[in-house]
Scaffold this motif. Structure first.
Motif, short mmCIF file in Angstrom:
data_model
loop_
_atom_site.label_atom_id
_atom_site.label_comp_id
_atom_site.label_asym_id
_atom_site.label_seq_id
_atom_site.Cartn_x
_atom_site.Cartn_y
_atom_site.Cartn_z
N ASN A 232 8.94 0.03 -6.65
CA ASN A 232 7.70 -0.73 -6.77
C ASN A 232 6.52 0.07 -6.21
O ASN A 232 6.51 0.42 -5.03
CB ASN A 232 7.88 -2.05 -6.00
CG ASN A 232 6.70 -2.98 -6.21
OD1 ASN A 232 5.71 -2.62 -6.87
ND2 ASN A 232 6.79 -4.16 -5.66
N PRO A 233 5.53 0.38 -7.04
CA PRO A 233 4.36 1.15 -6.58
C PRO A 233 3.67 0.50 -5.38
O PRO A 233 3.15 1.20 -4.51
CB PRO A 233 3.42 1.15 -7.78
CG PRO A 233 4.26 0.78 -8.94
CD PRO A 233 5.42 0.00 -8.45
N ALA A 234 3.69 -0.84 -5.31
CA ALA A 234 3.04 -1.55 -4.21
C ALA A 234 3.66 -1.15 -2.87
O ALA A 234 2.96 -1.03 -1.86
CB ALA A 234 3.16 -3.06 -4.42
N ASP A 235 4.98 -0.94 -2.84
CA ASP A 235 5.65 -0.53 -1.60
C ASP A 235 5.19 0.85 -1.16
O ASP A 235 4.93 1.09 0.02
CB ASP A 235 7.18 -0.49 -1.79
CG ASP A 235 7.74 -1.88 -2.13
OD1 ASP A 235 7.06 -2.88 -1.82
OD2 ASP A 235 8.83 -1.95 -2.72
N VAL A 236 5.11 1.77 -2.12
CA VAL A 236 4.73 3.15 -1.82
C VAL A 236 3.28 3.22 -1.33
O VAL A 236 2.94 4.00 -0.45
CB VAL A 236 4.93 4.04 -3.07
CG1 VAL A 236 4.36 5.43 -2.87
CG2 VAL A 236 6.41 4.12 -3.41
N LEU A 237 2.42 2.38 -1.92
CA LEU A 237 0.99 2.45 -1.61
C LEU A 237 0.56 1.45 -0.54
O LEU A 237 -0.63 1.28 -0.28
CB LEU A 237 0.18 2.23 -2.89
CG LEU A 237 0.43 3.23 -4.02
CD1 LEU A 237 -0.36 2.84 -5.26
CD2 LEU A 237 0.06 4.65 -3.61
N ALA A 238 1.55 0.80 0.09
CA ALA A 238 1.21 -0.26 1.06
C ALA A 238 0.52 0.30 2.30
O ALA A 238 -0.38 -0.33 2.84
CB ALA A 238 2.48 -1.01 1.45
N LYS A 239 0.94 1.48 2.76
CA LYS A 239 0.39 2.00 4.01
C LYS A 239 -0.80 2.93 3.75
O LYS A 239 -0.67 3.96 3.09
CB LYS A 239 1.48 2.76 4.78
CG LYS A 239 1.02 3.18 6.16
CD LYS A 239 2.17 3.25 7.14
CE LYS A 239 1.70 3.56 8.55
NZ LYS A 239 0.74 2.59 9.08
#
Ligand SMILES: [Zn+2]
Length: 211
Positions: A72-79
């Motif tokens: 999930n891109p959201a996980d990678v870009l969360a921080k």
């Protein structure tokens, strides 16, 4: 009687929902059997020594080709980080190698991605940009959609002032079949925000990519 009708309705509704949802995923054994069928279709003997283990190996390779579906891109870009030291210039990560598969032939297309953004008070780990490229590349793709998806995800999750994405790739479905053009390179690009509005900024992006 009334009960029966009610149940019938429910079943019909369930069938409708099923039809709309994704088809059920075959098991690994079924996927390997499909590869065995393909080998037979070629006129080969899937039982001979060299081919006996091929279906298992092919499906294992597909685990890698399609690994992006489970990420999930959201996980990678969360921080993201706010300590930019006031840096508000372009951040460009260029020449990110990627491997993808065209959705029309499932043939590889291989190339480089150049990804830039203008921070809006927040920055992101540089390796996350490379991982974002991989998440979308490791799916069945078109180069056009791959370019758009990388751009949109970065814009959505990081909310920078602008995003620029350029992809250059060689498509094996053009090299080894069809028109057999070995040296053609397909270039796609997508811009948002300041990159869309500011011609100079866009020129700078192209110059940095070329340089
Ligand atoms: Zn293709």
């Amino acid at each position: 009687m009334t009960k029966k009708i009610a149940r019938k309705k429910t079943t019909a509704a369930a069938a409708k929902t099923r039809a709309k949802s994704k088809p059920t995923r075959p098991t690994r054994t079924e996927a390997e059997a499909a590869i065995r069928t393909l080998i037979e279709w070629m006129g080969e003997d899937p039982a001979r020594e060299g081919l006996r283990d091929t279906p298992r190996r092919v499906i294992k390779a597909f685990d890698e080709y399609c690994a992006g579906y489970d990420m999930n891109p959201a996980d990678v870009l969360a921080k993201t980080f706010s300590e930019t030291g006031g840096y508000d210039g372009p951040v460009l990560v260029k020449c990110i190698e990627f491997e993808s598969r065209c959705e029309h032939h499932m043939a590889p297309f291989i190339g480089k991605a150049h990804v830039a953004y203008i921070p809006n008070g927040r920055i992101i780990g540089l390796s996350k940009i490379a991982r974002l490229v991989d998440i979308y590349a490791r799916r069945l793709q078109t180069q056009e959609r791959l370019t758009s998806e990388i751009t949109a995800a970065l814009q959505k999750h990081l909310k920078p002032k602008g995003v620029a994405v350029m992809l250059e790739a060689e498509h094996f479905c053009m090299k080894v079949r069809g028109v057999h053009k070995d040296h053609s390179i397909t270039v796609t690009s997508r811009f948002t925000g300041t990159y869309q509005k500011d011609d100079d900024l866009r020129e700078e992006f192209f110059a940095q990519v070329r340089g």
